[in-house]
Design a protein around this motif. Structure first.
Motif, PDB file in Angstrom:
ATOM      1  N   THR A   4       0.844  -1.188   0.000  1.00 36.19           N
ATOM      2  CA  THR A   4       0.000   0.000   0.000  1.00 36.19           C
ATOM      3  C   THR A   4       0.879   1.237   0.000  1.00 36.19           C
ATOM      4  OG1 THR A   4      -1.743  -1.152   1.224  1.00 36.19           O
ATOM      5  CG2 THR A   4      -1.826   1.252   1.203  1.00 36.19           C
ATOM      6  N   ILE A   5       0.605   2.149  -0.931  1.00 32.33           N
ATOM      7  CA  ILE A   5       1.375   3.387  -1.051  1.00 32.33           C
ATOM      8  C   ILE A   5       0.422   4.559  -1.090  1.00 32.33           C
ATOM      9  CG2 ILE A   5       2.994   4.693  -2.492  1.00 32.33           C
ATOM     10  CD1 ILE A   5       3.942   1.969  -3.595  1.00 32.33           C
ATOM     11  N   ALA A   6       0.613   5.519  -0.220  1.00 30.09           N
ATOM     12  CA  ALA A   6      -0.245   6.712  -0.140  1.00 30.09           C
ATOM     13  C   ALA A   6      -1.718   6.322   0.003  1.00 30.09           C
ATOM     14  CB  ALA A   6      -0.036   7.599  -1.365  1.00 30.09           C
ATOM     15  N   GLY A   7      -1.952   5.213   0.705  1.00 31.66           N
ATOM     16  CA  GLY A   7      -3.319   4.759   0.933  1.00 31.66           C
ATOM     17  C   GLY A   7      -3.910   3.959  -0.207  1.00 31.66           C
ATOM     18  N   VAL A   8      -3.150   3.712  -1.254  1.00 32.68           N
ATOM     19  CA  VAL A   8      -3.632   2.968  -2.421  1.00 32.68           C
ATOM     20  C   VAL A   8      -2.991   1.585  -2.438  1.00 32.68           C
ATOM     21  CG1 VAL A   8      -3.719   2.867  -4.942  1.00 32.68           C
ATOM     22  CG2 VAL A   8      -3.959   5.074  -3.765  1.00 32.68           C
ATOM     23  N   ASP A   9      -3.825   0.552  -2.533  1.00 27.64           N
ATOM     24  CA  ASP A   9      -3.314  -0.810  -2.632  1.00 27.64           C
ATOM     25  C   ASP A   9      -2.832  -1.082  -4.055  1.00 27.64           C
ATOM     26  OD1 ASP A   9      -3.963  -1.376   0.012  1.00 27.64           O
ATOM     27  OD2 ASP A   9      -5.941  -2.171  -0.504  1.00 27.64           O
ATOM     28  N   ILE A  10      -1.627  -1.611  -4.187  1.00 29.22           N
ATOM     29  CA  ILE A  10      -1.106  -1.997  -5.490  1.00 29.22           C
ATOM     30  C   ILE A  10      -1.710  -3.353  -5.852  1.00 29.22           C
ATOM     31  CG2 ILE A  10       0.940  -2.525  -6.852  1.00 29.22           C
ATOM     32  CD1 ILE A  10       0.832   0.365  -5.963  1.00 29.22           C
ATOM     33  N   PRO A  11      -2.418  -3.462  -6.964  1.00 28.06           N
ATOM     34  CA  PRO A  11      -3.006  -4.753  -7.350  1.00 28.06           C
ATOM     35  C   PRO A  11      -1.941  -5.837  -7.434  1.00 28.06           C
ATOM     36  CG  PRO A  11      -3.908  -2.991  -8.697  1.00 28.06           C
ATOM     37  CD  PRO A  11      -2.767  -2.392  -7.912  1.00 28.06           C
ATOM     38  N   ASP A  12      -2.260  -7.018  -6.929  1.00 32.05           N
ATOM     39  CA  ASP A  12      -1.283  -8.106  -6.915  1.00 32.05           C
ATOM     40  C   ASP A  12      -1.865  -9.407  -7.445  1.00 32.05           C
ATOM     41  OD1 ASP A  12      -2.993  -8.690  -4.852  1.00 32.05           O
ATOM     42  OD2 ASP A  12      -1.431  -8.944  -3.325  1.00 32.05           O
TER      43      ASP A  12
END
Length: 213
Positions: A4-12
């Motif tokens: 999670t970066i800046a409150g955004v989950d990176i799709p995995d």
């Protein structure tokens, strides 16, 4: 563990990971990081505007939006955006992705250098454009918090000289197909890069057409 970066989950998921692996193998770190930041800023813009969207499709669109600048397309006479959109379509067709979703990703990539249109289209189209414009020219810069900007750049750095290097990457991906820049911001890139470039002029095309009047 999900990143999670800046409150955004990176799709995995499978599709997102495959897209990431593919684009990391064919793009420079500069362009790959730009694509990741495009996703993050686009997602934040979507959350800010209360848009409903598929994060994995947004991620794939962001990763492929500059694919048409890669060496594979140095002999192409298409707009680089179309090459990138086609590449994304071919990639997504390998998975169980609905045709309507593939078309939306295609449209988002194809239109990301055409100002004034994407923001009135679907959330995905609008968000890809918003992410690109924020990372490239700081559009709506102050609508993102300093913490959001800092976290994103810490995770995916803007390397030294990023602005000039990005312009060079665009120019080198288009210098062999100058006519494709007509009607987009790409004409500005070649106008600055190539002293011999002469942009097409709409009025000249009208006045010089085969019509007698």
């Amino acid at each position: 563990m999900k990143k999670t970066i800046a409150g955004v989950d990176i799709p995995d998921g499978v599709v997102a990971q495959a897209a990431s692996d593919l684009m990391r193998s064919v793009e420079s770190e500069l362009m790959f990081h730009h694509a990741q930041r495009t996703f993050l800023f686009g997602a934040l813009a979507g959350h800010r505007d209360n848009l409903t969207f598929d994060a994995e499709l947004l991620y794939v669109g962001a990763l492929f939006h500059n694919a048409g600048l890669n060496l594979k397309y140095r002999n192409s006479l298409h707009r680089f955006e179309v090459d990138g959109a086609n590449a994304a379509r071919e990639f997504l067709q390998q998975y169980a992705v609905a045709d309507s979703d593939i078309k939306e990703v295609w449209t988002a990539i194809a239109l990301h250098t055409t100002p004034g249109i994407p923001q009135y289209m679907s959330p995905l189209v609008a968000m890809i454009s918003a992410g690109v414009q924020m990372d490239v020219r700081g559009e709506h810069y102050d609508e993102f918090t300093a913490q959001q900007r800092d976290e994103i750049v810490q995770a995916y750095p803007r390397e030294s000289g990023f602005k000039k290097k990005l312009i060079e990457a665009y120019a080198r991906g288009m210098e062999h197909r100058p006519a494709t820049t007509y009607g987009t911001v790409n004409a500005d890139v070649l106008d600055r890069w190539d002293p011999n470039y002469r942009r097409l002029n709409f009025c000249g095309l009208v006045l010089g057409s085969d019509w007698s009047n």
